[in-house]
Design an enzyme around this catalytic site. Structure first.
Site, short mmCIF file in Angstrom:
data_model
loop_
_atom_site.label_atom_id
_atom_site.label_comp_id
_atom_site.label_asym_id
_atom_site.label_seq_id
_atom_site.Cartn_x
_atom_site.Cartn_y
_atom_site.Cartn_z
N HIS A 7 -27.55 19.85 -49.00
CA HIS A 7 -26.15 19.60 -49.30
C HIS A 7 -26.07 18.91 -50.66
O HIS A 7 -26.81 17.94 -50.90
CB HIS A 7 -25.55 18.71 -48.20
CG HIS A 7 -24.11 18.47 -48.40
ND1 HIS A 7 -23.15 19.43 -48.15
CD2 HIS A 7 -23.43 17.40 -48.88
CE1 HIS A 7 -21.96 18.96 -48.44
NE2 HIS A 7 -22.11 17.72 -48.88
N ASP B 18 -22.53 18.71 -41.64
CA ASP B 18 -23.36 17.90 -42.54
C ASP B 18 -23.66 16.51 -41.95
O ASP B 18 -23.71 15.52 -42.68
CB ASP B 18 -22.68 17.75 -43.92
CG ASP B 18 -22.45 19.10 -44.56
OD1 ASP B 18 -23.30 19.99 -44.41
OD2 ASP B 18 -21.41 19.29 -45.23
C1 GAR Z 1 -26.72 24.38 -53.48
O1 GAR Z 1 -26.32 23.39 -54.40
C2 GAR Z 1 -26.53 23.87 -52.06
O2 GAR Z 1 -26.75 22.51 -51.92
C3 GAR Z 1 -25.07 24.18 -51.83
O3 GAR Z 1 -24.89 25.46 -52.39
C4 GAR Z 1 -25.75 25.58 -53.54
C5 GAR Z 1 -26.47 26.91 -53.47
O4 GAR Z 1 -27.09 27.25 -54.66
N1 GAR Z 1 -24.77 24.16 -50.44
C6 GAR Z 1 -23.62 23.72 -49.96
O5 GAR Z 1 -22.67 23.37 -50.66
C7 GAR Z 1 -23.52 23.72 -48.44
N2 GAR Z 1 -22.39 22.98 -48.01
P1 GAR Z 1 -28.11 28.47 -54.72
O6 GAR Z 1 -27.44 29.65 -54.01
O7 GAR Z 1 -28.29 28.75 -56.17
O8 GAR Z 1 -29.38 28.05 -54.03
#
Ligand code: GAR
Length: 211
Positions: free
Chosen positions: A104, A140
């Site tokens: 997160h 979360d």
């Molecule tokens: C990451 O920053 C992750 O923490 C976030 O989405 C991004 C995905 O990046 N997740 C959330 O916000 C979940 N609530 P990526 O697709 O480049 O790995």
């Protein structure tokens, strides 16, 4: 592990890269998504990893979708599910069958939910960061495994701050998942430690077993 994604998949790619080294101790057996045609699924396929999509829109409600997702995940018999940029809530159909961790982009319990980076900026915090935690059936809210702080710079917008968080997040994710695989873990209430002990999973809903 099965890695779940909804978008770009940069965290998933970092795990796939790390897991190429047998000494890492874990293997990505499949990548799953709730959306068709994402960059993350393309990346997984290009890396030679088995990929599946269970589109949320194809199901009558989130219970049906969760059941289908549980089936798709279970087909790969993972020891761990890693939610890495997966933007849906996993319900009991998945969580009663699998131990899952989530990353997160904020220091939980601050800024849970789908807009953590935007919410942290709007609140005016000077330090935010990233959290990896076990999934429970809340949003979360599961036991925290690790967190890394990231400073907010003057002039940051959501995109610049999120990119800085993701750089740190990829490292934390790779380190933490590797340690879970190699060392096992113990959950005692809200407290997570690496390493196995005989008696220490006190809340069976947090993890299925002490690996
Ligand atoms: C990451 O920053 C992750 O923490 C976030 O989405 C991004 C995905 O990046 N997740 C959330 O916000 C979940 N609530 P990526 O697709 O480049 O790995």
């Amino acid at each position: 592990m099965v890695v779940l994604i909804s978008g770009t998949g940069s965290n998933m790619s970092a795990l796939v890269e790390a897991a190429r080294d047998p000494a890492y101790g874990a293997e990505v057996v499949a990548v799953g998504s709730d959306r068709r045609g994402t960059r993350g699924i393309e990346r997984a396929e290009a890396a030679g990893v088995s990929a599946f999509v269970v589109p949320f829109r194809d199901y009558a409600d989130r219970f049906e979708w969760n059941r289908a997702m549980a089936e798709a995940i279970s087909a790969h018999e993972p020891d761990l599910v890693v939610s890495a940029g997966f933007m849906r809530i996993l319900g009991p159909a998945v969580l009663q069958r699998h131990t899952a961790v989530n990353i997160h982009p904020a220091l939980l319990p601050s800024f849970p939910g789908a807009h953590a980076v935007r919410d942290a900026l709007a609140h005016g915090v000077r330090i935010t960061g990233t959290t990896i935690h076990f999934l429970d059936e809340g949003v979360d809210s599961g036991p925290i495994i690790d967190q890394v702080a990231v400073p907010v710079e003057d002039g940051d917008d959501e995109s610049s701050l999120h990119e800085r968080i993701k750089t740190v997040e990829r490292r934390m994710l790779v380190d933490t998942v590797g340690r879970l695989a190699r060392e096992g873990w113990t959950v005692d209430g809200r407290h997570v430690r690496f390493g196995r002990t005989e008696h220490s999973v006190t809340d069976a809903s947090d993890t299925k077993e002490n690996r």
